[in-house]
Design a protein around this motif. Structure first.
Motif, PDB file in Angstrom:
ATOM      1  N   ALA A 182      -2.769   0.669  -3.826  1.00  0.00           N
ATOM      2  CA  ALA A 182      -1.835  -0.425  -3.543  1.00  0.00           C
ATOM      3  C   ALA A 182      -1.350  -1.023  -4.861  1.00  0.00           C
ATOM      4  O   ALA A 182      -1.894  -0.755  -5.934  1.00  0.00           O
ATOM      5  N   GLU A 196       0.831  -1.199   0.000  1.00  0.00           N
ATOM      6  CA  GLU A 196       0.000   0.000   0.000  1.00  0.00           C
ATOM      7  C   GLU A 196       0.868   1.252   0.000  1.00  0.00           C
ATOM      8  O   GLU A 196       1.962   1.262   0.570  1.00  0.00           O
ATOM      9  N   VAL A 216      -7.636   2.617  -0.331  1.00  0.00           N
ATOM     10  CA  VAL A 216      -6.205   2.887  -0.409  1.00  0.00           C
ATOM     11  C   VAL A 216      -5.657   2.473  -1.771  1.00  0.00           C
ATOM     12  O   VAL A 216      -6.192   1.587  -2.435  1.00  0.00           O
TER      13      VAL A 216
END
Length: 551
Positions: free
Chosen positions: A26, A11, A24
């Motif tokens: 990643a 990430e 997120v």
């Protein structure tokens, strides 16, 4: 931020966050493919309804193959977390574009509308209604094309699921809780198109009631949009869903005819070029411009099996999990999905037994601005009559420091009712060991009543934990009443019959009760009274249903 991270990914940065979780950026370690990972909030993991809805969103995305919708790579779940790994759309939200650059020219607005309508059309084709189309859920990429995201409250067409959505874009029938239909998505898409053209939403109000009335009764402000597209706006914002295009594909055909007649054969190319130029001014906001990757620590590595049906997940399989861990993951998944009983000491048992006490706010999708009510695709209509399946556990005095409201779950259960018809009740094996008849015990004073862990467990179901503390072991009657209403603070009208439980022989009682609601209402309340009455008369708790968590 969740401590748990999806195994097999590195990430780098957070793309967004909301009450239901975070998204997120990643990179898949084995292939180098950039992805967006949507994590369910830790606070919602103990609420089965939200986990079920999150899982349903992943199932829906896995079966929806469309170049106009952000695709699914895999769904990962463990007792410590749940995540949807999806295609990274390297673009900016339409909301950001409108906020930073102002209204769009008609050709650019038509291109945005067409691209996201094509995503809706693919969903409608497989019987799915998005229910939360808005500028936050449309991503515009650098070449000027767009994709639709956040299917967090999507349902099967025709499902009766109550009120849900974002008020400024909700069709009149959505305010009344009518069954979900593609025509409601057409309305929301047209409201967004109106905002693209004018810089503001078609209707505003000082409160939800006023806004609802305007969506239902106010004339379409068609005079504010360019004359060539007025008929398109009138059709899409028609109050009667029967007067709108029945699904997005029909609306795309009408859009192309209107745009071609009004702006000529090159309208789409010009509109896309204009959008690309606007996105180029916002390059620093693209996910690809975020900081370099950092490594996170994996604290769990549970990957559920993925379907292989056509239109499902991509063929690459991120992460490597050993056979033993895979078997454990499958067991945990089955326990979480179907509510199978688990030993209290196991991780699965702890995950299945956890509960929260309050409702939550809006949920995000691939962009974090979505609604909170991740409703399962197969949500049933409310049954004709309420059902309740209470269970109870009781102890004498709990040890000092026992704060967990479910701590009494492992205590010997006391039956609250006779066995159901057709069931088997095993008599004592030793007829000579007859139970002595208890002597009459005076009624105790009820010192305290508590309501905790009140939560929505499904579109029409809820559960709660009731605690009663007395100063003696004499008999006490506990009556639980459920209510529905549309105003916060007031309990509303009773929903179904009250449930009454008789208890004796202890000084503390814990009852787990559940209820299936008959009547629609944005607020559900559970109230408890006892006989003898408690010093404080009773206790209650109210929650706002996921169907009505609207913004």
């Amino acid at each position: 931020m969740n401590a748990w991270a999806v195994p097999g990914y590195t990430e780098s940065s957070e793309l967004g966050a909301g009450a239901s979780g975070r998204v997120v950026l990643a990179v898949h370690q084995e292939t180098g493919v950039p992805v967006a990972v949507k994590y369910l909030s830790e606070s919602l993991l103990a609420r089965p309804g939200f986990v079920t809805g999150f899982r349903a969103e992943a199932r829906l995305l896995g079966g929806l193959e469309s170049p106009y919708v952000a695709g699914l790579y895999e769904y990962v779940e463990s007792p410590d977390g749940a995540a949807i790994v999806m295609e990274l759309v390297d673009g900016v939200s339409l909301r950001t574009l409108l906020t930073r650059q102002g209204p769009l020219e008609p050709e650019a607005a038509l291109v945005v509308l067409k691209g996201s309508l094509l995503g809706l059309a693919d969903a409608h084709r497989v019987g799915v209604v998005h229910r939360d189309y808005k500028p936050e859920n449309v991503l515009v990429v650098p070449d000027g094309s767009s994709k639709l995201v956040d299917f967090g409250i999507a349902v099967d067409s025709g499902t009766q699921v109550g009120i849900a959505g974002t008020p400024s874009y909700m069709a009149p029938e959505q305010w009344t809780g009518a069954p979900a239909s593609p025509a409601a998505d057409v309305y929301a898409a047209t409201a967004t198109f109106f905002e693209c053209l004018t810089g503001h939403r078609p209707y505003t109000g000082d409160n939800l009631a006023e806004l609802a009335l305007r969506h239902v009764d106010a004339p379409v402000p068609v005079g504010e949009v360019p004359e060539p597209v007025r008929d398109l706006v009138l059709r899409g914002l028609a109050k009667d869903p029967a007067r709108r295009p029945g699904h997005a594909e029909l609306f795309v055909a009408e859009l192309e005819a209107v745009a071609g007649a009004a702006y000529g054969p090159g309208w789409e190319e010009r509109g896309r070029s204009r959008l690309a130029a606007l996105v180029a001014l916002l390059l620093l906001l693209l996910p690809s411009s975020r900081a370099g990757a950092r490594t996170t620590t994996d604290t769990a590595r549970t990957v559920l099996a993925r379907p292989t049906a056509p239109g499902g997940l991509r063929p690459w399989l991120p992460g490597r999990v050993g056979l033993l861990l895979s078997a454990a993951a499958l067991l945990v998944g089955l326990l979480l999905a179907y509510g199978a009983p688990a030993a209290p000491g196991t991780a699965a048992g702890q995950a299945a037994g956890a509960a929260a006490t309050t409702s939550t706010g809006p949920s995000g999708g691939a962009g974090p601005g979505g609604a909170a009510s991740a409703t399962p695709l197969t949500s049933p209509a409310p049954p004709a009559s309420p059902s309740a399946s209470p269970s109870a556990a009781e102890t004498t005095a709990a040890p000092t420091g026992t704060a967990d409201p479910t701590a009494t779950a492992s205590a010997p259960a006391t039956p609250s009712a006779a066995p159901p018809s057709g069931g088997s009740a095993t008599p004592p094996s030793s007829p000579t060991a007859a139970s002595p008849t208890p002597s009459a015990t005076p009624a105790p004073a009820v010192k305290d009543i508590t309501v905790s862990a009140f939560q929505q467990t499904g579109p029409w179901t809820a559960s709660a934990t009731i605690g009663v503390t007395t100063d003696g072991t004499g008999p006490v009657s506990v009556t639980v009443t459920w209510y529905t209403g549309d105003a916060p603070g007031a309990p509303g009208a009773p929903d179904g019959s009250a449930q009454t439980f008789q208890r004796s022989g202890a000084t503390r009682y814990t009852l787990s009760v559940d209820h299936t609601f008959q009547n629609a209402g944005c607020y559900w309340t559970v109230g408890v009274v006892t006989a003898p009455a408690a010093a404080g008369k009773g206790a209650s708790q109210q929650l706002m249903t996921r169907q009505c968590e609207i913004r």
